[in-house]
Design an enzyme around this catalytic site. Structure first.
Site, PDB file in Angstrom:
ATOM      1  N   HIS A  52      28.697  42.373  28.339  1.00 25.78           N
ATOM      2  CA  HIS A  52      28.982  42.705  29.544  1.00 25.78           C
ATOM      3  C   HIS A  52      29.330  44.430  29.473  1.00 25.78           C
ATOM      4  CE1 HIS A  52      30.207  38.738  31.597  1.00 25.78           C
ATOM      5  NE2 HIS A  52      28.980  38.698  31.159  1.00 25.78           N
ATOM      6  N   GLU A  54      32.040  45.997  30.123  1.00 31.34           N
ATOM      7  CA  GLU A  54      33.307  46.455  29.336  1.00 31.34           C
ATOM      8  C   GLU A  54      33.129  46.171  28.063  1.00 31.34           C
ATOM      9  OE1 GLU A  54      32.811  44.362  32.021  1.00 31.34           O
ATOM     10  OE2 GLU A  54      34.532  44.267  33.455  1.00 31.34           O
ATOM     11  N   CYS A  82      35.687  39.916  33.835  1.00 29.76           N
ATOM     12  CA  CYS A  82      35.864  38.467  33.590  1.00 29.76           C
ATOM     13  C   CYS A  82      36.785  38.004  32.573  1.00 29.76           C
ATOM     14  CB  CYS A  82      34.616  37.715  33.436  1.00 29.76           C
ATOM     15  SG  CYS A  82      33.877  38.137  31.730  1.00 29.76           S
ATOM     16  N   CYS A  85      35.965  39.724  29.128  1.00 30.64           N
ATOM     17  CA  CYS A  85      36.310  41.162  29.202  1.00 30.64           C
ATOM     18  C   CYS A  85      37.471  41.365  28.984  1.00 30.64           C
ATOM     19  CB  CYS A  85      35.405  41.695  30.049  1.00 30.64           C
ATOM     20  SG  CYS A  85      33.655  41.527  29.909  1.00 30.64           S
TER      21      CYS A  85
END
Lengths: 155, 155
Positions: A52, A54, A82, A85
């Site tokens: 992801h 991040e 999420c 992250c």
């Protein structure tokens, strides 16, 4: 520089990533008023379910600074993190976070962060993921060794 | 092979990692009765706050299989996953998870997964991490582009 400048860079990365065939998420990490790392969602492009925006930015920031401790850094992400992250943000000791879209916006385009948020709060036995405890007495060995180790680097 | 064999391998990795100067956590990923990837906690050794054993194993399994989708795989981890690793497990679509130590054992030796579990359930404004929403109207652009993109790979 204002915070809007950094958020606009995260948003620009999210838009560029759609053009590149990746997921619509971007992130930047800022320290002392300067961007030290950038990331975009590479899950499908890199075959990495953890990539992801991040997480990618956090990994790059830690490499850039040569430390696992990103205290003093701020994360700008085009979408609310999420649970994966968000957990990474805590482990990295990032001080502050700005986000653009939220989890409901993400759910609206098919990214079900909200489902994972609901699962994380449940006790392990109640989750849709089947979780089973196994050999806890044997697993304790590494924790005992850790406690006795004079060389350990705590974090 | 029984599940105990795979858990013992995860535990062995956790013990070896203490010897190597890393964190006391190990994980293996199994598919069709075979270990396809292994990982240990590399946070301090690799200066990567996301390099928990489960994340390392998931990244390697996805590379080994050439896909971000680990459906059909089982994760054996020497300790109950933190929210970051649990989130990664869901995103990877892993079917089942076995763990040895739990989050209370981890807290007992100074790894405060439990704190992050408590934070994740809070609304963003109530967390100890300062979170601020910024420029949501502009952030929406990438989501709009994603919806219109004929080339997108959903996951």
């Amino acid at each position: 520089m204002t915070v809007e400048v950094f958020m606009r860079r995260a948003i620009a990365l999210s838009c560029e990533q759609v053009e590149a065939g990746g997921g619509p998420f971007g992130a930047v990490i800022v320290r002392n008023g300067e961007i030290i790392a950038e990331g975009a969602n590479e899950v499908t492009l890199a075959n990495d379910p953890t990539a992801h925006a991040e997480v990618v930015a956090i990994r790059r920031a830690a490499q850039a600074l040569g430390t696992f401790d990103l205290s003093g850094c701020t994360l700008f992400t085009s979408c609310e993190p999420c649970p994966m992250c968000l957990g990474a943000t805590y482990w990295a000791r990032i001080d502050q976070l700005f986000y653009g879209n939220d989890r409901r916006d993400a759910a609206g385009i098919g990214f079900d962060d909200e489902f994972i948020y609901r699962e994380v709060v449940l006790p392990p036995v109640a989750r849709s993921l089947k979780m089973t405890r196994l050999l806890p007495d044997e697993a304790q060995a590494a924790f005992d060794a850790w406690c006795k180790s004079p060389d350990k680097v705590s974090y």
